[in-house]
Design a protein around this motif. Structure first.
Motif, PDB file in Angstrom:
ATOM      1  N   LEU A  77     -45.116  32.929 -17.185  1.00 11.11           N
ATOM      2  CA  LEU A  77     -45.544  33.440 -16.130  1.00 11.11           C
ATOM      3  C   LEU A  77     -44.591  34.119 -15.221  1.00 11.11           C
ATOM      4  O   LEU A  77     -44.921  34.759 -14.138  1.00 11.11           O
ATOM      5  CB  LEU A  77     -46.329  32.339 -15.278  1.00 11.11           C
ATOM      6  N   VAL A  78     -43.262  33.643 -14.955  1.00 10.77           N
ATOM      7  CA  VAL A  78     -42.260  33.903 -14.164  1.00 10.77           C
ATOM      8  C   VAL A  78     -41.071  34.729 -14.746  1.00 10.77           C
ATOM      9  O   VAL A  78     -40.455  34.165 -15.892  1.00 10.77           O
ATOM     10  CB  VAL A  78     -41.774  32.578 -13.462  1.00 10.77           C
ATOM     11  N   ASP A  79     -40.871  35.811 -14.019  1.00  7.70           N
ATOM     12  CA  ASP A  79     -39.438  36.311 -14.468  1.00  7.70           C
ATOM     13  C   ASP A  79     -38.191  35.491 -13.586  1.00  7.70           C
ATOM     14  O   ASP A  79     -38.173  35.859 -12.405  1.00  7.70           O
ATOM     15  CB  ASP A  79     -39.537  37.772 -13.910  1.00  7.70           C
ATOM     16  N   THR A  80     -37.638  34.744 -14.264  1.00 15.13           N
ATOM     17  CA  THR A  80     -36.674  33.958 -13.706  1.00 15.13           C
ATOM     18  C   THR A  80     -35.511  34.554 -13.188  1.00 15.13           C
ATOM     19  O   THR A  80     -35.022  34.122 -11.955  1.00 15.13           O
ATOM     20  CB  THR A  80     -36.172  32.554 -14.932  1.00 15.13           C
ATOM     21  N   SER A  81     -35.011  35.893 -13.552  1.00 12.91           N
ATOM     22  CA  SER A  81     -33.854  36.487 -13.020  1.00 12.91           C
ATOM     23  C   SER A  81     -34.448  37.036 -11.725  1.00 12.91           C
ATOM     24  O   SER A  81     -33.607  36.891 -10.662  1.00 12.91           O
ATOM     25  CB  SER A  81     -33.324  37.446 -13.868  1.00 12.91           C
ATOM     26  N   ALA A  82     -35.658  37.288 -11.535  1.00 12.84           N
ATOM     27  CA  ALA A  82     -36.054  37.852 -10.270  1.00 12.84           C
ATOM     28  C   ALA A  82     -36.070  36.782  -9.363  1.00 12.84           C
ATOM     29  O   ALA A  82     -35.872  36.984  -7.952  1.00 12.84           O
ATOM     30  CB  ALA A  82     -37.445  38.523 -10.594  1.00 12.84           C
ATOM     31  N   VAL A  83     -36.579  35.669  -9.787  1.00 10.96           N
ATOM     32  CA  VAL A  83     -36.491  34.289  -8.725  1.00 10.96           C
ATOM     33  C   VAL A  83     -35.280  34.157  -8.317  1.00 10.96           C
ATOM     34  O   VAL A  83     -35.128  33.877  -7.224  1.00 10.96           O
ATOM     35  CB  VAL A  83     -37.227  33.233  -9.595  1.00 10.96           C
ATOM     36  N   ILE A  84     -34.313  34.310  -9.280  1.00  5.53           N
ATOM     37  CA  ILE A  84     -32.835  33.911  -9.021  1.00  5.53           C
ATOM     38  C   ILE A  84     -32.467  34.913  -7.657  1.00  5.53           C
ATOM     39  O   ILE A  84     -32.009  34.520  -6.592  1.00  5.53           O
ATOM     40  CB  ILE A  84     -32.047  33.893 -10.082  1.00  5.53           C
ATOM     41  N   LYS A  85     -32.775  36.075  -7.879  1.00  6.64           N
ATOM     42  CA  LYS A  85     -32.486  37.051  -6.829  1.00  6.64           C
ATOM     43  C   LYS A  85     -33.085  36.885  -5.521  1.00  6.64           C
ATOM     44  O   LYS A  85     -32.402  36.913  -4.556  1.00  6.64           O
ATOM     45  CB  LYS A  85     -32.747  38.330  -7.227  1.00  6.64           C
ATOM     46  N   ALA A  86     -34.382  36.468  -5.644  1.00  6.64           N
ATOM     47  CA  ALA A  86     -35.088  36.195  -4.229  1.00  6.64           C
ATOM     48  C   ALA A  86     -34.796  34.860  -3.761  1.00  6.64           C
ATOM     49  O   ALA A  86     -34.739  34.654  -2.408  1.00  6.64           O
ATOM     50  CB  ALA A  86     -36.726  36.139  -4.673  1.00  6.64           C
ATOM     51  N   LEU A  87     -34.209  34.052  -4.434  1.00  2.00           N
ATOM     52  CA  LEU A  87     -33.635  32.714  -3.944  1.00  2.00           C
ATOM     53  C   LEU A  87     -32.458  33.097  -3.342  1.00  2.00           C
ATOM     54  O   LEU A  87     -31.930  32.660  -2.247  1.00  2.00           O
ATOM     55  CB  LEU A  87     -33.468  31.548  -4.998  1.00  2.00           C
ATOM     56  N   LYS A  88     -31.632  33.879  -3.802  1.00  2.00           N
ATOM     57  CA  LYS A  88     -30.257  34.256  -3.316  1.00  2.00           C
ATOM     58  C   LYS A  88     -30.365  35.240  -1.805  1.00  2.00           C
ATOM     59  O   LYS A  88     -29.498  34.911  -1.006  1.00  2.00           O
ATOM     60  CB  LYS A  88     -29.344  35.262  -4.413  1.00  2.00           C
ATOM     61  N   THR A  89     -31.456  35.824  -1.765  1.00  2.00           N
ATOM     62  CA  THR A  89     -31.429  36.716  -0.547  1.00  2.00           C
ATOM     63  C   THR A  89     -31.864  35.676   0.437  1.00  2.00           C
ATOM     64  O   THR A  89     -32.311  36.125   1.400  1.00  2.00           O
ATOM     65  CB  THR A  89     -32.348  37.912  -0.876  1.00  2.00           C
ATOM     66  N   GLY A  90     -32.818  34.751   0.150  1.00  2.00           N
ATOM     67  CA  GLY A  90     -33.361  33.929   0.810  1.00  2.00           C
ATOM     68  C   GLY A  90     -34.795  34.077   1.190  1.00  2.00           C
ATOM     69  O   GLY A  90     -35.462  33.605   1.642  1.00  2.00           O
ATOM     70  N   HIS A  91     -35.410  35.333   0.588  1.00  2.00           N
ATOM     71  CA  HIS A  91     -36.581  35.656   0.487  1.00  2.00           C
ATOM     72  C   HIS A  91     -37.753  34.428  -0.074  1.00  2.00           C
ATOM     73  O   HIS A  91     -38.547  34.244   0.795  1.00  2.00           O
ATOM     74  CB  HIS A  91     -37.070  36.962  -0.044  1.00  2.00           C
ATOM     75  N   LEU A  92     -37.271  34.039  -1.047  1.00  2.00           N
ATOM     76  CA  LEU A  92     -38.057  32.851  -1.786  1.00  2.00           C
ATOM     77  C   LEU A  92     -37.504  31.436  -1.109  1.00  2.00           C
ATOM     78  O   LEU A  92     -36.335  31.417  -1.152  1.00  2.00           O
ATOM     79  CB  LEU A  92     -38.178  32.967  -3.067  1.00  2.00           C
ATOM     80  N   GLY A  93     -38.285  30.897  -0.223  1.00  2.00           N
ATOM     81  CA  GLY A  93     -37.873  29.473   0.547  1.00  2.00           C
ATOM     82  C   GLY A  93     -37.612  28.519  -0.595  1.00  2.00           C
ATOM     83  O   GLY A  93     -36.712  27.668  -0.307  1.00  2.00           O
ATOM     84  N   TYR A  94     -38.651  28.229  -1.640  1.00  2.00           N
ATOM     85  CA  TYR A  94     -38.422  26.963  -2.314  1.00  2.00           C
ATOM     86  C   TYR A  94     -39.174  27.515  -3.725  1.00  2.00           C
ATOM     87  O   TYR A  94     -40.126  28.191  -4.031  1.00  2.00           O
ATOM     88  CB  TYR A  94     -39.473  25.873  -1.763  1.00  2.00           C
ATOM     89  N   PHE A  95     -38.535  26.754  -4.710  1.00  2.00           N
ATOM     90  CA  PHE A  95     -39.168  27.126  -6.108  1.00  2.00           C
ATOM     91  C   PHE A  95     -39.184  25.576  -6.736  1.00  2.00           C
ATOM     92  O   PHE A  95     -38.185  25.011  -6.912  1.00  2.00           O
ATOM     93  CB  PHE A  95     -38.073  28.087  -6.872  1.00  2.00           C
ATOM     94  N   GLY A  96     -40.296  25.668  -7.112  1.00  2.00           N
ATOM     95  CA  GLY A  96     -40.586  24.087  -7.894  1.00  2.00           C
ATOM     96  C   GLY A  96     -41.319  24.571  -9.462  1.00  2.00           C
ATOM     97  O   GLY A  96     -42.353  25.030  -9.237  1.00  2.00           O
ATOM     98  N   GLN A 150     -41.823  40.126  -3.869  1.00  2.00           N
ATOM     99  CA  GLN A 150     -41.665  40.863  -2.577  1.00  2.00           C
ATOM    100  C   GLN A 150     -42.678  40.905  -1.637  1.00  2.00           C
ATOM    101  O   GLN A 150     -42.647  40.903  -0.737  1.00  2.00           O
ATOM    102  CB  GLN A 150     -41.343  42.264  -3.033  1.00  2.00           C
ATOM    103  N   GLN A 151     -44.058  40.723  -2.310  1.00  2.00           N
ATOM    104  CA  GLN A 151     -45.097  40.583  -1.637  1.00  2.00           C
ATOM    105  C   GLN A 151     -45.477  39.315  -0.927  1.00  2.00           C
ATOM    106  O   GLN A 151     -46.064  39.270  -0.097  1.00  2.00           O
ATOM    107  CB  GLN A 151     -46.453  40.807  -2.648  1.00  2.00           C
ATOM    108  N   MET A 152     -44.554  38.213  -1.340  1.00  2.00           N
ATOM    109  CA  MET A 152     -44.951  37.054  -0.883  1.00  2.00           C
ATOM    110  C   MET A 152     -44.330  36.865   0.522  1.00  2.00           C
ATOM    111  O   MET A 152     -43.306  37.672   0.840  1.00  2.00           O
ATOM    112  CB  MET A 152     -44.222  35.980  -1.953  1.00  2.00           C
ATOM    113  N   LYS A 153     -44.823  35.918   1.362  1.00  2.00           N
ATOM    114  CA  LYS A 153     -44.196  35.784   2.667  1.00  2.00           C
ATOM    115  C   LYS A 153     -42.586  35.362   2.428  1.00  2.00           C
ATOM    116  O   LYS A 153     -42.376  34.467   1.640  1.00  2.00           O
ATOM    117  CB  LYS A 153     -44.976  34.607   3.122  1.00  2.00           C
ATOM    118  N   PRO A 154     -41.949  35.783   3.582  1.00  2.00           N
ATOM    119  CA  PRO A 154     -40.648  35.235   3.751  1.00  2.00           C
ATOM    120  C   PRO A 154     -40.476  33.803   3.453  1.00  2.00           C
ATOM    121  O   PRO A 154     -41.469  33.122   4.489  1.00  2.00           O
ATOM    122  CB  PRO A 154     -39.942  35.903   4.868  1.00  2.00           C
TER     123      PRO A 154
END
Ligand code: NAI
Length: 330
Positions: free
Chosen positions: A235-254, A219-223
């Motif tokens: 290092l990463v909570d993958t389910s939280a990443v999936i949520k952030a990708l679904k809302t469009g807040h996280l732009g890219y994930f590599g 949530q702290q990261m830039k849109p």
């Protein structure tokens, strides 16, 4: 001395055989576990990789089999119970730096591919589709890149991104004066998250860094920011990443690493039904790029891994373990 290799692949056989001068090498495809431990016969050394799970039970059995040294052919050691090894008098050695450039350059490859979509362009052009629709990228020049962990790999990565003309922010428990002299700015972790267009993880997996990327930090990261992980999946909570990708807040994930990678990565499962729904969901996003822990996989790194591992074992035999490669001195 006989050395038993677990989770071994054709390239392990090839590089270790090339640099072997004096040992009997036994290669097993299977990973090291309580089930596979019976394969061991009069080996004083086992050589393991990132996804072999050396917990207290496995180490106890290794001790019962008279194993004297665990040689990790990798840098990370979160998969080994070091206290159990110490308690059983088994030495643990690793290859702390085989090629930091290999992993740093792979992180850059993930960034460039996600950004400029060369993987999609390659397929399009091969099918006679020369359209540029939806291939828009962005200039790296002038963007802000946050590097978490500026050890050997993080340093190499930060220098490359500086070369692209990026502003590079860094966070580490031990800031690196040479990087400050190069214009890399150490900041607090929240400042790094809020200011970065790209965040790249290069710290080890420890109890402190476990799920460093979670719903709050995402949530702290830039849109529309990009998150890159070539370090360790945990290092990463993958389910939280999936949520952030679904809302469009996280732009890219590599990613080159994934928390549940042990039964998947390094195996050809192309004819299997993959049971990991989280990974399959990740693969369905157009803005996600996954590689299967290949950051280390260069000619230079494979040579270095084999040479340092043999040197570690020779040092052990000579009773002169090298402190820089030794995790447990028996
Ligand atoms: P390193 O030990 O040189 O650097 C790690 C850095 O992280 C250090 O500067 C340390 O102070 C910092 N750090 C430790 N705890 C931290 C925390 N809580 N917050 C911020 N920084 C912290 O390690 P190196 O060689 O740079 O490797 C980094 C990681 O890369 C390894 O731990 C491993 O997980 C991963 N790796 C991945 C590979 C791949 O093929 N994808 C291959 C090799 C390593």
């Amino acid at each position: 001395m006989k050395i038993s290799f677990f989770s071994s692949k054709s390239y392990d056989r090839s590089y270790f055989n090339r640099f072997n001068t004096s040992y009997q090498l036994k290669f097993y495809d299977t990973d090291l576990s309580l089930e596979s431990i019976d394969l061991l016969s009069d080996s004083q050394a086992v050589c393991v990789f990132v996804n072999d799970q050396l917990n207290a039970d496995v180490i106890k059995q290794l001790a019962a089999k008279n194993v004297k040294i665990i040689a990790l052919r990798c840098a990370g050691f979160n998969n080994v119970d070091l206290q159990a090894a110490k308690a059983h008098g088994i030495a643990v050695v690793r290859v702390p730096a085989y090629s930091p450039h290999a992993v740093a350059e792979h992180a850059v490859a993930l960034i460039l591919t996600l950004n400029r979509k060369t993987h999609k362009a390659y397929n399009r052009v091969r099918e006679g589709n020369f359209s540029l629709e939806r291939l828009t990228g962005f200039d790296l020049f002038g963007k802000t890149v946050g590097v978490i962990g500026t050890g050997k790999i993080g340093e190499a990565f930060a220098k490359i991104m500086k070369g692209f003309g990026c502003r590079v922010l860094a966070y580490d428990l031990q800031p690196h004066p040479d990087l400050v002299a190069l214009g890399i700015e150490y900041v607090a972790l929240d400042a790094l998250f809020t200011a970065s267009d790209i965040v790249s993880l290069h710290c080890p997996l420890t109890p402190q860094t476990n799920r460093l990327i979670n719903a709050d930090t995402l949530q702290q990261m830039k849109p529309n920011a990009m998150l890159i992980n070539t370090s360790r999946g945990g290092l990463v909570d993958t389910s939280a990443v999936i949520k952030a990708l679904k809302t469009g807040h996280l732009g890219y994930f590599g990613i080159d690493v994934y928390e549940q990678e042990a039964d998947l990565f390094f195996h050809d499962l192309s004819e299997s039904i993959i049971q990991d729904d989280m990974l399959m969901r990740l693969m369905s996003f157009p803005n996600v790029l996954i590689t299967s822990h290949q950051g280390f996989f260069t000619e230079e790194a494979l040579c270095q891994i084999a040479q340092v591992t043999f040197q570690n074992i020779r040092d052990f035999e000579a009773g002169q373990l090298n402190p820089s490669t030794t995790l447990v001195q028996p």
